[in-house]
Design an enzyme around this catalytic site. Structure first.
Site, mmCIF file in Angstrom:
data_model
loop_
_atom_site.group_PDB
_atom_site.id
_atom_site.type_symbol
_atom_site.label_atom_id
_atom_site.label_comp_id
_atom_site.label_asym_id
_atom_site.label_seq_id
_atom_site.Cartn_x
_atom_site.Cartn_y
_atom_site.Cartn_z
ATOM 1 N N GLY A 194 26.153 -4.676 -16.286
ATOM 2 C CA GLY A 194 27.176 -5.223 -17.558
ATOM 3 C C GLY A 194 28.493 -4.558 -17.048
ATOM 4 O O GLY A 194 28.839 -4.043 -15.884
ATOM 5 N N LYS A 197 31.927 -0.013 -19.935
ATOM 6 C CA LYS A 197 31.775 0.621 -21.461
ATOM 7 C C LYS A 197 30.358 0.536 -22.027
ATOM 8 O O LYS A 197 29.957 1.688 -22.376
ATOM 9 C CB LYS A 197 32.797 -0.200 -22.190
ATOM 10 C CG LYS A 197 32.486 0.043 -23.657
ATOM 11 C CD LYS A 197 33.582 -0.739 -24.633
ATOM 12 C CE LYS A 197 33.601 -0.419 -26.142
ATOM 13 N NZ LYS A 197 34.545 -1.216 -26.838
ATOM 14 N N VAL A 198 29.636 -0.541 -21.767
ATOM 15 C CA VAL A 198 28.259 -0.496 -22.328
ATOM 16 C C VAL A 198 27.471 0.405 -21.382
ATOM 17 O O VAL A 198 26.525 1.263 -21.785
ATOM 18 C CB VAL A 198 27.873 -1.851 -22.310
ATOM 19 C CG1 VAL A 198 26.357 -1.931 -22.692
ATOM 20 C CG2 VAL A 198 28.847 -2.766 -23.306
ATOM 21 N N GLY A 199 27.896 0.240 -20.050
ATOM 22 C CA GLY A 199 27.014 1.282 -18.979
ATOM 23 C C GLY A 199 27.332 2.742 -19.517
ATOM 24 O O GLY A 199 26.227 3.421 -19.191
ATOM 25 N N GLU A 216 24.324 -1.271 -12.645
ATOM 26 C CA GLU A 216 25.350 -2.558 -11.858
ATOM 27 C C GLU A 216 26.325 -2.796 -12.671
ATOM 28 O O GLU A 216 26.228 -3.700 -13.456
ATOM 29 C CB GLU A 216 24.471 -3.650 -11.525
ATOM 30 C CG GLU A 216 23.285 -3.363 -10.678
ATOM 31 C CD GLU A 216 23.709 -2.864 -9.179
ATOM 32 O OE1 GLU A 216 24.920 -3.283 -8.807
ATOM 33 O OE2 GLU A 216 23.064 -2.167 -8.394
ATOM 34 N N CYS A 251 31.075 -9.970 -11.543
ATOM 35 C CA CYS A 251 31.585 -8.515 -11.238
ATOM 36 C C CYS A 251 31.982 -8.607 -9.810
ATOM 37 O O CYS A 251 32.875 -7.590 -9.732
ATOM 38 C CB CYS A 251 30.384 -7.769 -11.548
ATOM 39 S SG CYS A 251 29.029 -7.951 -10.534
#
Length: 485
Positions: A194, A197-199, A216, A251
């Site tokens: 993803g 930010k969510v990582g 990733e 990505c």
């Protein structure tokens, strides 16, 4: 819809999977091979259902579904089945002089119960490719598909239990509330695909339990291109790399072009001609382009296009239709580097073209940004190729093409810095879900008396010689002689 499903009791789910893992069932080569073959069978037999789901979620064509998702899952399964025994086998390593006689091995063992959180843009590939690695490694797994691709999420939730061991491999649907509940638990591995930010949220949740992660993420993947290339071939590869990959919602998708100044007019002309050749005069009628995933992303992308710093820079495309979530493949020329479109990962069908004097200026622009997931370098100049390799940092690099390194199972795929942590594909996927346990085997036949107290000057000489691999000195120390200076 994936957000409408009942909330799963995450603690109970994890407890059930831990009992399965603790039973040892997932560790056998037989179980791993059976599950990989079952996954292979599911993807093969349910290809039409997968195509339907991806058409509903993203408007993907059958070609894109197979070429960009299913083919890689099938290859991953086949490679893992073929190499499983070798990957599982202990690997002998050299021993230290001080441990003679002994045998040293590295024994791969499964990390335990893994959580795989996948993304919406390649919702089959990004759920099932990590699953291949986890199963091959002998882990029990929970897959959390993205709720933004609800048809694909529902497909996975329905068919994985039908084909695979549902006591060891589970699919949990849902939105923010569900993933929050899952992240409150102590997993043995978290694999996330993803945005950064969510990582960060994933990594913070993992840090509470010291859980290892593979992240990733993404990044603004640039292309550098100069006048030494075959412009027709380069244009084709850039276009397919940008728009065949989920209409730029990837990505790995090229984010912007850094083009040698003297080559800009020729490249733009060829790009425009080739885009018409590929997608027609009206690309909205093309069956080879996906659509924007939802209205939120559509509005984000149109805001970038309509920004005053960007609106006057459109040289091709720019048309949009909110009802069908369509934005035309769009080229923009010399957008200011501080414009909003250049300050975030575009993740859509917009491609800015930035004029540079040469590789030095391109490297300077690239180096001022967070490290990208990939850099694509189009040049026939070997010196420039090596300069880009040695003077930039990125998760990966492709010379004279874009995105295709993702297809190579023997190349570990992953980011660096802002673009990710860890890697997978092929053996790297197996390693991502394994612990490499070091084991030293010894017997009772040989003892080194100098390792035991009471320690003396003589014993120190023996140890110095032994650990320093000074075998003449060791012989002299054992015989009670001094080395002549």
């Amino acid at each position: 819809m994936a957000t409408d499903v009942p909330l799963v009791d995450a603690a109970q789910l994890l407890g059930e999977l831990r009992r399965t893992f603790s039973s040892g069932r997932t560790k056998s080569e037989k179980w791993r091979s059976q599950q990989l073959r079952a996954l292979l069978k599911m993807v093969t037999e349910q290809e039409k259902e997968i195509c339907k789901a991806l058409t509903l979620d993203l408007g993907k064509s059958e070609y894109e579904t197979y070429a960009c998702e299913l083919a890689m899952v099938l290859d991953s399964c086949k490679l893992a089945i073929k190499r499983l025994k070798k990957w599982m086998s202990p690997e002998k390593r050299p021993i230290a002089v001080a441990t003679i006689p002994s045998t040293a091995i590295v024994h791969p063992e499964p990390l335990g119960v893994a959580l795989v959180v996948s993304a919406w843009n390649f919702p089959i590939l990004l759920a099932l490719d990590p699953l291949v690695g986890a199963v091959a490694a002998g882990c029990a797994v929970v897959i959390k598909p993205s709720e933004i691709a609800p048809a694909t999420s529902a497909f996975l939730a329905k068919f994985i239990p039908m084909y695979m061991d549902k006591e060891a491999i589970r699919v949990v649907e849902g939105g923010v509330q569900q993933i929050t509940a899952l992240l409150d638990q102590k997993w043995d591995k978290i694999f996330f695909t993803g945005n950064a930010k969510v990582g960060r949220i994933m990594m913070a949740a993992a840090a509470k339990h010291l859980t290892p992660v593979t992240l990733e993420l993404g990044g603004k993947c640039p292309i550098y291109i100069d006048s030494t290339v075959d412009v027709k071939v380069a244009a084709k590869r850039i276009i397919v790399g940008k728009w065949t990959c989920s209409d730029g919602q990837a990505c790995l998708s090229p984010n912007h072009l850094l083009v040698e100044e003297c080559f800009v007019p020729k490249l733009i002309s060829t790009l425009k001609t080739t885009m018409v050749e590929f997608y027609g005069e009206d690309p909205r009628t093309s069956k080879d382009l996906a659509h924007i995933v939802n209205k939120n992303h559509f509005k984000r992308l149109t805001a970038l296009l309509d920004d005053p710093a960007t609106a006057e820079k459109i040289i091709h495309g720019g048309e949009r239709d909110e009802k069908s979530l369509y934005i035309a493949p769009t080229l923009l020329l010399d957008v200011p580097l501080d414009a909003p479109i250049m300050n975030e990962e575009i993740f859509g069908p917009l491609l800015p073209i930035i004029t540079v004097k040469g590789p030095d200026e391109a490297i300077d622009i690239i180096s001022k940004e967070p490290k990208p997931l990939a850099i694509y370098v189009f040049t026939d100049n070997k010196a420039v190729q090596e300069k880009m390799v040695s003077e930039t940092s990125s998760g990966g690099m492709v010379i004279n093409d874009a995105v295709v390194h993702f297809l190579c199972p023997h190349l570990p795929f992953g980011g660096v810095g802002e673009s990710g942590i860890g890697a997978y594909h092929g053996k790297a996927s197996f390693d991502a879900f394994s612990h490499q346990k070091s084991i030293l085997y010894r017997g009772f036949t040989v003892e080194v008396y100098a390792r035991y107290p009471p320690y003396t000057t003589h014993k120190l000489k023996v140890i110095r010689a032994l650990l320093g691999r000074d075998f003449l000195g060791l012989l002299l120390a054992l015989l009670g002689f001094r080395r002549q200076e």
